[in-house]
Design a protein around this motif. Sequence first.
Motif, PDB file in Angstrom:
ATOM      1  N   LEU A  33    -104.284 -50.404  57.646  1.00 58.51           N
ATOM      2  CA  LEU A  33    -103.112 -49.616  57.242  1.00 58.51           C
ATOM      3  C   LEU A  33    -103.353 -48.125  57.526  1.00 58.51           C
ATOM      4  O   LEU A  33    -102.497 -47.453  58.114  1.00 58.51           O
ATOM      5  CB  LEU A  33    -102.818 -49.825  55.745  1.00 58.51           C
ATOM      6  CG  LEU A  33    -101.715 -48.935  55.167  1.00 58.51           C
ATOM      7  CD1 LEU A  33    -100.352 -49.330  55.725  1.00 58.51           C
ATOM      8  CD2 LEU A  33    -101.684 -49.011  53.642  1.00 58.51           C
ATOM      9  N   LEU A  34    -104.541 -47.643  57.157  1.00 56.07           N
ATOM     10  CA  LEU A  34    -104.848 -46.226  57.371  1.00 56.07           C
ATOM     11  C   LEU A  34    -104.910 -45.902  58.863  1.00 56.07           C
ATOM     12  O   LEU A  34    -104.437 -44.855  59.297  1.00 56.07           O
ATOM     13  CB  LEU A  34    -106.168 -45.852  56.688  1.00 56.07           C
ATOM     14  CG  LEU A  34    -106.200 -45.957  55.159  1.00 56.07           C
ATOM     15  CD1 LEU A  34    -107.549 -45.515  54.610  1.00 56.07           C
ATOM     16  CD2 LEU A  34    -105.097 -45.129  54.518  1.00 56.07           C
ATOM     17  N   THR A  35    -105.485 -46.821  59.650  1.00 56.75           N
ATOM     18  CA  THR A  35    -105.577 -46.595  61.096  1.00 56.75           C
ATOM     19  C   THR A  35    -104.178 -46.508  61.711  1.00 56.75           C
ATOM     20  O   THR A  35    -103.890 -45.600  62.499  1.00 56.75           O
ATOM     21  CB  THR A  35    -106.387 -47.720  61.772  1.00 56.75           C
ATOM     22  OG1 THR A  35    -107.638 -47.827  61.102  1.00 56.75           O
ATOM     23  CG2 THR A  35    -106.615 -47.456  63.246  1.00 56.75           C
ATOM     24  N   ILE A  36    -103.318 -47.457  61.316  1.00 57.19           N
ATOM     25  CA  ILE A  36    -101.953 -47.453  61.859  1.00 57.19           C
ATOM     26  C   ILE A  36    -101.232 -46.163  61.435  1.00 57.19           C
ATOM     27  O   ILE A  36    -100.552 -45.530  62.238  1.00 57.19           O
ATOM     28  CB  ILE A  36    -101.175 -48.707  61.369  1.00 57.19           C
ATOM     29  CG1 ILE A  36    -101.782 -49.966  61.993  1.00 57.19           C
ATOM     30  CG2 ILE A  36     -99.699 -48.619  61.728  1.00 57.19           C
ATOM     31  CD1 ILE A  36    -101.327 -51.265  61.351  1.00 57.19           C
ATOM     32  N   ALA A  37    -101.427 -45.774  60.171  1.00 58.36           N
ATOM     33  CA  ALA A  37    -100.767 -44.557  59.673  1.00 58.36           C
ATOM     34  C   ALA A  37    -101.247 -43.327  60.439  1.00 58.36           C
ATOM     35  O   ALA A  37    -100.444 -42.456  60.800  1.00 58.36           O
ATOM     36  CB  ALA A  37    -101.033 -44.387  58.181  1.00 58.36           C
ATOM     37  N   VAL A  38    -102.555 -43.249  60.709  1.00 60.98           N
ATOM     38  CA  VAL A  38    -103.113 -42.092  61.416  1.00 60.98           C
ATOM     39  C   VAL A  38    -102.584 -42.054  62.858  1.00 60.98           C
ATOM     40  O   VAL A  38    -102.113 -41.009  63.338  1.00 60.98           O
ATOM     41  CB  VAL A  38    -104.654 -42.121  61.394  1.00 60.98           C
ATOM     42  CG1 VAL A  38    -105.239 -41.114  62.380  1.00 60.98           C
ATOM     43  CG2 VAL A  38    -105.173 -41.827  59.994  1.00 60.98           C
ATOM     44  N   ASN A  79     -99.904 -43.454  64.044  1.00 58.54           N
ATOM     45  CA  ASN A  79     -98.466 -43.150  63.981  1.00 58.54           C
ATOM     46  C   ASN A  79     -98.240 -41.649  63.795  1.00 58.54           C
ATOM     47  O   ASN A  79     -97.388 -41.055  64.455  1.00 58.54           O
ATOM     48  CB  ASN A  79     -97.852 -43.934  62.818  1.00 58.54           C
ATOM     49  CG  ASN A  79     -96.411 -43.543  62.563  1.00 58.54           C
ATOM     50  OD1 ASN A  79     -95.541 -43.826  63.364  1.00 58.54           O
ATOM     51  ND2 ASN A  79     -96.163 -42.867  61.458  1.00 58.54           N
ATOM     52  N   ASP A  80     -99.038 -41.032  62.931  1.00 59.60           N
ATOM     53  CA  ASP A  80     -98.897 -39.600  62.656  1.00 59.60           C
ATOM     54  C   ASP A  80     -99.262 -38.763  63.880  1.00 59.60           C
ATOM     55  O   ASP A  80     -98.620 -37.744  64.148  1.00 59.60           O
ATOM     56  CB  ASP A  80     -99.794 -39.212  61.476  1.00 59.60           C
ATOM     57  CG  ASP A  80     -99.080 -38.286  60.514  1.00 59.60           C
ATOM     58  OD1 ASP A  80     -97.878 -38.493  60.292  1.00 59.60           O
ATOM     59  OD2 ASP A  80     -99.721 -37.344  60.003  1.00 59.60           O
ATOM     60  N   VAL A  81    -100.302 -39.198  64.598  1.00 57.78           N
ATOM     61  CA  VAL A  81    -100.712 -38.472  65.808  1.00 57.78           C
ATOM     62  C   VAL A  81     -99.596 -38.554  66.850  1.00 57.78           C
ATOM     63  O   VAL A  81     -99.235 -37.546  67.471  1.00 57.78           O
ATOM     64  CB  VAL A  81    -102.048 -39.028  66.360  1.00 57.78           C
ATOM     65  CG1 VAL A  81    -102.346 -38.441  67.737  1.00 57.78           C
ATOM     66  CG2 VAL A  81    -103.190 -38.707  65.407  1.00 57.78           C
TER      67      VAL A  81
END
Lengths: 436, 160
Positions: free
Chosen positions: B46-51, B53-55
């Motif tokens: 989840l954190l990887t996808i969020a990061v 996505n944010d990038v």
Amino acid sequence: MSVAAQGELQLPRTRATQWAAPLASVCALLIVAAVAEIVLDGALGHSVLIPKSPQIAGWLTGIGERLGYRVFLIALIAATVGYAGLVAFGRSVSKRWAIALLATLHAIVFVGPILLSTDVFSYIDYARLGVLHGLNPYTHGPIAAPHDAVYHYVGQDWKKVDTAYGPLYTLLSYPFGLLGVSGGLWGMKVLATLASAITLVLTWRCARARELDPVVAVLLVGANPLYVIYGLGGAHNDLIMLALMMGAVALTFAGRDAPAAASVIAGALVKATVAVLLPFMLVARRSRGLLLGAIGALALGVVVAYAVFGVDGVNIVAALNRDAAFVSSDSFATEIAHLFGKPGVFPIDHDLLKVALVVIILHLLWRTWRGYDWVAASGWALLAISVTSTWLLAWYILWPLPLAVIARDRRLLVATLVIQALFVVHQMTPLLAPVA
Amino acid sequence: MSAPESAFERRLRRLPPSFRPRERELPGSGRQWRIETAVLILVGLLLTIAVVNDVVLGTHVNHRLSADLRTWRAYTGHDYKNVSTEQDVLHFTTVDVVCGNTVPGPPKERTQICLQMSGPVSGGRRKIAGGWYVGPKHEDLRRYRYGCFGTPKAKGDCSR
């Protein structure tokens, strides 16, 4: 298995062993070169990455060029790649080389400018408020003395904010307020470097006590790019907190529970976060000495803080609540909010994150009660605090690192390094589409 | 351990076995370890996808803001460095407002022209939907805007 098959399997291992030492050296050089690049370019100033500062690294100007995002991020990636290599080949590094590498990194950062954060100027300003202006930094922000020489350097967001640091740290910083801005800055740099050295020595001792490779343990902490560039580079007081935290762990390993508890309390009187270790120590050790040590140190701390700073000096909860409401773009909470199409973090999200943190800590306490490694549990708790915080800064994800390298649960180290890697990845946006 | 602590330990021994403290974890089937690891992997994902996505999101925003600045400079003919860009962070649209001085001078010290940009980036620039002027030493607030043109004029975004 045939002899030939065995030979085929052993061959790559032998080759890997042969190559490990040279590869580790290359990785170490890569980290040194990347950190040197940032420091030399940063010494020139006039960069958004280098806070406005008195010219303390003036003699380094002329060697590098103005530090831009592109160069900084490439250097950060290079240091991260070098560190990953060092993690992989760390076992082949000798004790002497490891110490030489860490000393070099510390020396490079020490002679350079303050990197990436204005926090150190807030530390000096709070000290000067107390010793030069007779003001209580727990009731006055830097704006109370706008004509002070250091005020100009304090970050815009922090000019009206009272100190959130513990009373022990505030008292420790007071003598630096008498040294002028440059003198205070050098004093803070010395303090941060000393605290880092103590943290590394204690990490070494703790790793040895747990029969882990101490060289790998100190390399994982001391050569970590976020530790060196952000933590040491910014002369953050988190390093003092880490030194006291590792002091507590080392004392516990030596069976000296009362001084260990006192060390945690001292750490919490620098920066409150480290107090999270205490319940895990109590649950794991169930010792009266630990409880008495904690109560004694806390009582002493509260009396001194109250005598010097009044009731505001002991009301750390108010400062923590205030800071918990801040939101940074690097926080995972913000990133998850963006993922779900929200513009940012809302008050309900703060509450949900607090509930999640409480659940995690209760689970860890139960696990510790049932025999789980309390060092690992404390590390997980610190990692959970940084991941659930809406105000995440690079040096916050350093908190669990020294515990992770000595924990019996290797998952903690993997998780800490993954979180740090994600933080680094998140910094890469300017590299992908530069603003004109 | 001292005598009172022994009493404490004795009291702990009276607890049901599943609640008693242990010095070390029992070597079991590792079921709990597997569940925890699975949860950690899911959180990590989840954190990887969020990061990521944010990038990606940040990269698109930077690309857009770059085009905004280029468009403002091309429209006004001024190659000023100090031009401010404001995003619609309230409604998360891609409509940006870029303001800069109409004549040389320190930032916001002269009459400013603000241009409203919308639409996708094409040829390194964006479409100008309209704009307005803001007096010297004023922030871009509705009460200081005048001389609206284009969409902002139609929507009555100017006070004068």
